[in-house]
Design an enzyme around this catalytic site. Structure first.
Site, PDB file in Angstrom:
ATOM      1  CD  GLU A 168      17.675   9.870  52.489  1.00 18.22           C
ATOM      2  OE1 GLU A 168      17.102  10.731  51.791  1.00 18.22           O
ATOM      3  OE2 GLU A 168      17.325   9.588  53.637  1.00 18.22           O
ATOM      4  CB  SER A 172      13.345  12.472  51.468  1.00 16.98           C
ATOM      5  OG  SER A 172      13.520  12.230  52.844  1.00 16.98           O
ATOM      6  CG  ASP A 197      17.242   5.772  49.796  1.00 18.90           C
ATOM      7  OD1 ASP A 197      16.747   6.239  48.753  1.00 18.90           O
ATOM      8  OD2 ASP A 197      16.557   5.409  50.767  1.00 18.90           O
ATOM      9  CG  HIS A 200      13.443  11.703  47.281  1.00 17.40           C
ATOM     10  ND1 HIS A 200      12.109  12.018  47.111  1.00 17.40           N
ATOM     11  CD2 HIS A 200      13.514  10.999  48.436  1.00 17.40           C
ATOM     12  CE1 HIS A 200      11.416  11.555  48.122  1.00 17.40           C
ATOM     13  NE2 HIS A 200      12.241  10.931  48.954  1.00 17.40           N
TER      14      HIS A 200
HETATM   15  C1  PLP Z   1      14.818   8.354  50.948  1.00 19.90           C
HETATM   16  C2  PLP Z   1      13.707   7.357  50.940  1.00 19.90           C
HETATM   17  N1  PLP Z   1      14.004   6.046  50.990  1.00 19.90           N
HETATM   18  C3  PLP Z   1      13.043   5.106  50.998  1.00 19.90           C
HETATM   19  C4  PLP Z   1      11.702   5.454  50.971  1.00 19.90           C
HETATM   20  C5  PLP Z   1      10.656   4.392  51.063  1.00 19.90           C
HETATM   21  O1  PLP Z   1      10.116   4.076  49.809  1.00 19.90           O
HETATM   22  P1  PLP Z   1       8.629   3.553  49.643  1.00 19.90           P
HETATM   23  O2  PLP Z   1       7.753   4.765  49.682  1.00 19.90           O
HETATM   24  O3  PLP Z   1       8.628   2.848  48.324  1.00 19.90           O
HETATM   25  O4  PLP Z   1       8.346   2.624  50.784  1.00 19.90           O
HETATM   26  C6  PLP Z   1      11.351   6.801  50.894  1.00 19.90           C
HETATM   27  C7  PLP Z   1       9.915   7.160  50.835  1.00 19.90           C
HETATM   28  O5  PLP Z   1       9.455   8.208  50.986  1.00 19.90           O
HETATM   29  C8  PLP Z   1      12.376   7.779  50.884  1.00 19.90           C
HETATM   30  O6  PLP Z   1      12.081   9.081  50.850  1.00 19.90           O
END
Ligand code: PLP
Length: 378
Positions: A168, A172, A197, A200
């Protein structure tokens, strides 16, 4: 009670005994919300709501079919081209949710490895559940959180024809950042494919809110982000080369076998893309609020880990203590949710604050005042 229900009841009892039982409760609209991911307040922005409404009127409440059947409109293709331009990539593809995207795009990429040589996947220990879901059934080599030296040593030890690094850009639950340029350079050095990813980071960090991949232009071959956080709507995107997107259109189950995102969500994104690049003042204010909150929490003895973003954890320790801290905040009029294992590692249950430019000065003052009265931890 049926056999199924009695087994469920037993398992729920053990979750409750460990203070890990979860409940769906309607969020109290009377509390000041520092738990949502609406970092720029766009979910309530008049232009976003108006555009969502306009797209729904033009295209209907639902999109009626999967993308490869009749779910693709010219407007949606144009929107994907706008997203690609925002991310500085050749192409982009929109999914209904980020969980769906991560859990189905990764397997489609792993399919590209030759039969003779399985993909080797290096994952940060703190990756989101949806990224782990995408790696299910694949041997994951987990590196210590954000520890690029550890990652590099594991890369050296584990050769393979197709190697992936999955991370990421903003974590998160800890609110810290990956060093994306260093990660991208390391991936290039080791001929590994970086999957990043930006759930955030999109909208709230990086130049013009374009995320942290923008700090390593052209060096992140697969980048995803969500549309339901700082962008205020719903859904997710993956961005990269035209060939990448073409492959996903052909081989990604979560894309092929799912109804296209609803027009209202797409309209919301169209408006968010108009607004976000010019929201530097809001981004700076959120960053300043996060800094003030970290200082307040640290003064009460709470570890805020390596947070440098709008996500500010206050580590409490046990599940019970985290729940008590959340109740303390609620009694002071603030919605700060307790996050417990397995979402975070054992012994690090916490309050997770996420700040938004939608907070007024008075509301933020109330959040700080409430945080300043949390029980001391030292
Ligand atoms: C780092 C991360 N990736 C992916 C997702 C998933 O996204 P979505 O809420 O659109 O399913 C989240 C959701 O909280 C996330 O924090």
């Amino acid at each position: 009670m049926t056999n199924l229900d009695s087994r469920i009841a037993q398992h729920l009892d053990s979750l409750a005994a460990a203070h890990r039982r979860r409940h769906l409760r309607a969020a109290d609209p009377g509390l000041i919300d520092v738990s949502s991911n609406d970092y720029l307040g766009l979910s309530r922005h008049p232009l976003v709501i108006e555009r969502a409404d306009a797209w729904m009127r033009a295209h209907g409440a639902g999109s009626r079919a999967s993308r490869l059947v009749t779910g693709t409109t010219q407007a949606l293709l144009d929107l994907e081209a706008r997203l690609a331009a925002f991310k500085g990539t050749e192409a982009a593809l929109i999914f209904a949710t980020g969980y769906q995207l991560n859990s189905s795009v990764l397997p489609a990429l792993f399919e590209l490895a030759p039969d003779s040589d399985k993909p080797v996947v290096f994952t940060d220990r703190l990756n989101h559940a949806s990224l782990h879901a995408g790696c299910r059934g694949i041997h994951q080599i987990r590196y210590r959180h954000n520890d690029l030296a550890h990652l590099e040593s594991l890369l050296a030890l584990n050769p393979g024809e197709m190697r992936f690094i999955v991370a990421e850009s903003v974590f998160s639950m800890d609110g810290n950042r990956a060093d994306v340029p260093a990660l991208a350079a390391l991936a290039e050095r080791h001929h590994a494919i970086l999957y990043l990813d930006e759930a955030h980071a999109t909208g709230i960090l990086g130049p013009g809110g374009r995320g942290l991949a923008a700090l390593a232009p052209g060096q992140v071959p697969v980048v995803m982000g969500t549309l339901g956080k700082a962008l205020g709507g719903a859904g997710a995107y993956v961005a990269g080369s035209k060939l990448l997107i073409d492959w996903l259109v052909n081989r990604c189950d979560g894309f092929i076998y799912s109804t296209a995102p609803a027009p209202a969500a797409l309209g919301a994104l169209d408006a968010a893309l108009d607004l976000v690049p010019a929201m530097d003042a809001e981004r700076s204010r959120v960053a300043a609020m996060a800094e003030q909150l970290r200082t307040t929490l640290q003064a009460r003895g709470y570890a805020t880990l390596e947070s440098t973003t709008q996500i500010v954890p206050a580590v409490v320790g046990t599940e019970a203590a985290a729940l008590a801290a959340a109740q303390h905040m609620a009694a002071a009029g603030v919605l700060a949710i307790a996050i417990r294992p397995p979402t975070v590692p054992d012994g690090t249950a916490r309050l997770r604050f996420s700040l938004s430019s939608a907070l007024s000065e008075a509301q933020f003052g109330q959040v700080l005042a409430a945080a300043a009265t949390l029980p001391r931890r030292d």
